[in-house]
Scaffold this motif. Sequence first.
Motif, PDB file in Angstrom:
ATOM      1  N   GLY A  39     -12.743  10.971   3.256  1.00 44.79           N
ATOM      2  CA  GLY A  39     -11.493  10.506   4.276  1.00 44.79           C
ATOM      3  C   GLY A  39     -11.715   9.429   4.992  1.00 44.79           C
ATOM      4  N   HIS A  40     -12.841   8.545   4.580  1.00 45.17           N
ATOM      5  CA  HIS A  40     -13.235   7.365   5.003  1.00 45.17           C
ATOM      6  C   HIS A  40     -12.520   6.036   4.301  1.00 45.17           C
ATOM      7  CE1 HIS A  40     -17.169   9.614   6.510  1.00 45.17           C
ATOM      8  NE2 HIS A  40     -16.184   9.849   7.332  1.00 45.17           N
ATOM      9  N   VAL A  41     -12.075   5.064   4.997  1.00 48.44           N
ATOM     10  CA  VAL A  41     -11.664   3.916   4.275  1.00 48.44           C
ATOM     11  C   VAL A  41     -12.740   3.156   3.871  1.00 48.44           C
ATOM     12  CG1 VAL A  41     -10.146   1.762   4.411  1.00 48.44           C
ATOM     13  CG2 VAL A  41      -9.682   4.021   5.621  1.00 48.44           C
ATOM     14  N   LEU A  42     -12.984   2.831   2.509  1.00 48.86           N
ATOM     15  CA  LEU A  42     -14.268   2.039   2.019  1.00 48.86           C
ATOM     16  C   LEU A  42     -13.795   0.570   2.204  1.00 48.86           C
ATOM     17  CD1 LEU A  42     -15.230   4.307  -0.922  1.00 48.86           C
ATOM     18  CD2 LEU A  42     -16.263   4.148   1.461  1.00 48.86           C
ATOM     19  N   ARG A  43     -12.513   0.162   1.681  1.00 53.53           N
ATOM     20  CA  ARG A  43     -12.213  -1.152   1.307  1.00 53.53           C
ATOM     21  C   ARG A  43     -10.601  -1.217   1.667  1.00 53.53           C
ATOM     22  NH1 ARG A  43     -15.628   0.503  -2.593  1.00 53.53           N
ATOM     23  NH2 ARG A  43     -17.796  -0.661  -2.709  1.00 53.53           N
ATOM     24  N   ASN A  44     -10.237  -2.545   1.890  1.00 49.20           N
ATOM     25  CA  ASN A  44      -8.857  -2.883   1.871  1.00 49.20           C
ATOM     26  C   ASN A  44      -8.525  -4.079   1.416  1.00 49.20           C
ATOM     27  OD1 ASN A  44      -8.114  -0.891   3.898  1.00 49.20           O
ATOM     28  ND2 ASN A  44      -9.528  -1.930   5.436  1.00 49.20           N
ATOM     29  N   THR A  45      -7.260  -4.227   0.778  1.00 52.08           N
ATOM     30  CA  THR A  45      -6.741  -5.674   0.381  1.00 52.08           C
ATOM     31  C   THR A  45      -5.473  -5.586   0.874  1.00 52.08           C
ATOM     32  OG1 THR A  45      -6.514  -7.010  -1.457  1.00 52.08           O
ATOM     33  CG2 THR A  45      -6.147  -4.646  -1.691  1.00 52.08           C
ATOM     34  N   ASP A  46      -5.108  -6.773   1.241  1.00 50.56           N
ATOM     35  CA  ASP A  46      -3.722  -6.995   1.850  1.00 50.56           C
ATOM     36  C   ASP A  46      -2.761  -7.698   0.857  1.00 50.56           C
ATOM     37  OD1 ASP A  46      -4.489  -5.876   4.223  1.00 50.56           O
ATOM     38  OD2 ASP A  46      -5.384  -7.606   5.025  1.00 50.56           O
ATOM     39  N   LYS A  47      -1.547  -7.400   0.896  1.00 49.83           N
ATOM     40  CA  LYS A  47      -0.284  -8.065   0.289  1.00 49.83           C
ATOM     41  C   LYS A  47      -0.324  -9.432   0.722  1.00 49.83           C
ATOM     42  CE  LYS A  47       4.570  -7.727  -1.261  1.00 49.83           C
ATOM     43  NZ  LYS A  47       5.795  -6.892  -1.490  1.00 49.83           N
ATOM     44  N   VAL A  48      -0.396 -10.442  -0.207  1.00 48.02           N
ATOM     45  CA  VAL A  48      -0.280 -11.880   0.309  1.00 48.02           C
ATOM     46  C   VAL A  48       1.143 -12.392   0.156  1.00 48.02           C
ATOM     47  CG1 VAL A  48      -1.085 -14.120  -0.499  1.00 48.02           C
ATOM     48  CG2 VAL A  48      -2.581 -12.185  -0.299  1.00 48.02           C
ATOM     49  N   HIS A  49       2.009 -11.979  -0.962  1.00 49.98           N
ATOM     50  CA  HIS A  49       3.351 -12.642  -1.264  1.00 49.98           C
ATOM     51  C   HIS A  49       4.296 -11.496  -1.024  1.00 49.98           C
ATOM     52  CE1 HIS A  49       5.206 -15.494  -4.485  1.00 49.98           C
ATOM     53  NE2 HIS A  49       6.019 -14.916  -3.434  1.00 49.98           N
ATOM     54  N   LEU A  50       4.775 -11.878   0.454  1.00 50.20           N
ATOM     55  CA  LEU A  50       5.593 -10.959   0.889  1.00 50.20           C
ATOM     56  C   LEU A  50       7.352 -11.274   0.684  1.00 50.20           C
ATOM     57  CD1 LEU A  50       4.377 -11.048   4.796  1.00 50.20           C
ATOM     58  CD2 LEU A  50       3.780  -9.407   2.866  1.00 50.20           C
ATOM     59  N   VAL A  51       7.891 -10.341   0.658  1.00 48.20           N
ATOM     60  CA  VAL A  51       9.328 -10.307   0.289  1.00 48.20           C
ATOM     61  C   VAL A  51      10.334 -10.977   1.476  1.00 48.20           C
ATOM     62  CG1 VAL A  51      11.437  -8.977  -0.678  1.00 48.20           C
ATOM     63  CG2 VAL A  51       8.921  -8.393  -1.242  1.00 48.20           C
ATOM     64  N   PRO A  52      10.804 -11.897   1.111  1.00 46.91           N
ATOM     65  CA  PRO A  52      11.772 -12.416   2.388  1.00 46.91           C
ATOM     66  C   PRO A  52      12.886 -11.563   2.641  1.00 46.91           C
ATOM     67  CG  PRO A  52      11.395 -14.163   0.423  1.00 46.91           C
ATOM     68  CD  PRO A  52      10.575 -12.679   0.207  1.00 46.91           C
ATOM     69  N   PHE A  53      13.202 -11.314   3.826  1.00 49.11           N
ATOM     70  CA  PHE A  53      14.119 -10.534   4.414  1.00 49.11           C
ATOM     71  C   PHE A  53      13.907  -9.040   4.095  1.00 49.11           C
ATOM     72  CE2 PHE A  53      16.374 -14.496   3.349  1.00 49.11           C
ATOM     73  CZ  PHE A  53      16.798 -14.633   4.671  1.00 49.11           C
ATOM     74  N   GLY A  54      13.094  -8.645   3.335  1.00 45.60           N
ATOM     75  CA  GLY A  54      12.457  -7.344   3.070  1.00 45.60           C
ATOM     76  C   GLY A  54      11.528  -6.970   3.923  1.00 45.60           C
ATOM     77  N   GLU A  55      10.382  -7.935   3.906  1.00 46.16           N
ATOM     78  CA  GLU A  55       9.190  -7.614   4.940  1.00 46.16           C
ATOM     79  C   GLU A  55       8.893  -8.690   5.894  1.00 46.16           C
ATOM     80  OE1 GLU A  55       6.059  -5.663   1.767  1.00 46.16           O
ATOM     81  OE2 GLU A  55       6.601  -7.590   1.088  1.00 46.16           O
ATOM     82  N   TYR A  56       9.506  -9.826   5.793  1.00 46.44           N
ATOM     83  CA  TYR A  56       9.332 -10.806   6.793  1.00 46.44           C
ATOM     84  C   TYR A  56      10.931 -11.405   6.967  1.00 46.44           C
ATOM     85  CZ  TYR A  56       8.987 -14.826   4.017  1.00 46.44           C
ATOM     86  OH  TYR A  56       9.151 -15.546   3.004  1.00 46.44           O
ATOM     87  N   LEU A  57      11.423 -11.808   7.816  1.00 45.85           N
ATOM     88  CA  LEU A  57      12.492 -12.959   8.132  1.00 45.85           C
ATOM     89  C   LEU A  57      12.188 -14.223   8.256  1.00 45.85           C
ATOM     90  CD1 LEU A  57      14.642 -10.750  10.519  1.00 45.85           C
ATOM     91  CD2 LEU A  57      14.750 -11.066   8.176  1.00 45.85           C
ATOM     92  N   PRO A  58      12.457 -15.285   7.675  1.00 48.21           N
ATOM     93  CA  PRO A  58      12.524 -16.692   7.905  1.00 48.21           C
ATOM     94  C   PRO A  58      13.136 -16.893   9.207  1.00 48.21           C
ATOM     95  CG  PRO A  58      13.415 -16.253   5.826  1.00 48.21           C
ATOM     96  CD  PRO A  58      13.506 -14.891   6.285  1.00 48.21           C
ATOM     97  N   PHE A  59      12.591 -17.745  10.209  1.00 48.19           N
ATOM     98  CA  PHE A  59      12.916 -17.664  11.524  1.00 48.19           C
ATOM     99  C   PHE A  59      12.549 -16.522  12.273  1.00 48.19           C
ATOM    100  CE2 PHE A  59      15.251 -20.751   8.691  1.00 48.19           C
ATOM    101  CZ  PHE A  59      14.671 -21.929   8.978  1.00 48.19           C
TER     102      PHE A  59
END
Length: 540
Positions: free
Chosen positions: A352-372
């Motif tokens: 159950g230990h987290v060994l590694r992570n990698t994060d999403k770089v190319h986010l979806v506009p209006f889905g994962e973030y909002l412009p402004f």
Amino acid sequence: MLPPSSPTARLRGRLLALRFLSGWRRRGVAFVAGAIGALAMPPFGLWPVLVLSFGVLVLLIDGCRGGLKRRLWSAAGVGWWFGFGYFLASLWWIGDAFLVEADVFGWLLPFAVLAMPTGLALFPAIGAVLARLLWSKGGLRLFALAFGLTVSEWLRGHVLTGFPWNTFGYAFAQSDLLMQSAALVGIWGLTFFAVLLLSSPVLLLVPDRRNLAAVACAALLLAGAAGWGGWRLAATPLEVVPGVHLRVMQPNLPQDKKFAYDRRREILADYLALSARPSPTYPAGLPDVTLLIWPESAFPFIYEREPWAAEDIAATLPPNVTLVTGAVRIDLPPPGQHSPFFNAIRVIDAKGHVLRNTDKVHLVPFGEYLPFQSFLESIGIEQLTRVRGGFASGSAFSGLEVPGAGLAAPLVCYEVIFSGKVIPGGPRPTWLLNLTNDAWFGTTPGPYQHFVQARLRAIEEGLPLVRAANTGISAIIDPMGRIVAGSRLGESSLVDGPLPKPLETVPLAARFNLALLAGLLMGSMLLAIAPSSRWITRKG
């Protein structure tokens, strides 16, 4: 020569008359031609319809007459209506995401369904203008069209973070034989040849030996591509990485329940129970597995804040199993960003230990973030994920080392659709990993389209692809694009199988991506302007 009264002659005359349409009839024909072209995309795969779509577009651009400004403005109008019809008919399913929480987002559905095609149609409008600038009266004008639309589609894939969804080359990506050409020319080359070859039959409207020869050459090139694809598949048998036994878990969890925090224990218990089931490939269940893969954002909670989750995972996973899963994680925001939330891929060991992570770089506009973001949130508008402040983008796209399976290129959701951008810096990975959550779009064409685009990345890069989706389509795909094992859309299932080996030689499309595209575009532009160059020479 056909008699003027024959049915074929009358049809030819009516088609040629499209050049003289004006006003709303002209716009309507362009719109319908674009909408029909959407049938070339998944799940329909009727790529020959583009013969009609592109042929009508050629005739309508032929009809752009007058001074230079008038010709270009008319071409822009034709291209925009063509694109609006194409994108409305092929992307209407995006509205399904707004019905997941209809009480919150339902009012935005008509705006989203219409606004996206409205904006995306600007790119075919640019393509039609570029084509008209290079236009001539003969068959070489098809090179002008291929040049213009390929440039505009490439721009669509890069401007304002890019959205290259359903670019025209994917018409060929649903044929196991034709899609092999992506290893040579990539998706942008496929787009160029889709426009050039499938528009060529329009030349038959003007009886001429040269036109007939041009269409015959196009048909031979298409047949040659299919023949080469068949040979390539036959000459490259499946090879697998020894000792790696994959299991991809597709839970088919409804989107309106996936993020229900009050059901977090039930959801994780269902994941673990499904993951542990025996199957024909793995009769003992998890003891036969070495790598278990779950889809994007699998947990409706932050893993570190729920210690019971690690205990449940440790109690279920045998010592030989590594879990790779999508999961939101929390950390300090990167410089210049404010959100502490990341859409991540996490590697978890059997304890159950987290060994590694990698994060999403190319986010979806209006889905994962909002412009402004701050302004829009202040007036009550949220992104579809309902994460206050949106997600933060990963600081760098990097490879993910998976115990026993080597270095993977980690791609979250639609990061896989960006041709030429799926390989991180540093050592070249040996496989592609795509975790996604297509449940936003139900059983619409959207998940089918997403899958075909992911599959083509394997061919372009010569790397196997392992894809885990919350609901369809999960699969193990070899570097030739062949589906080794896969699921169906809308089912709860397991995808079991080996990890295919990468190709020994990196495909041309991966090594010379931009150079190949530049060469095609330069050659087509020179051929397109050849008639006017000869006229200038004669006049001089």
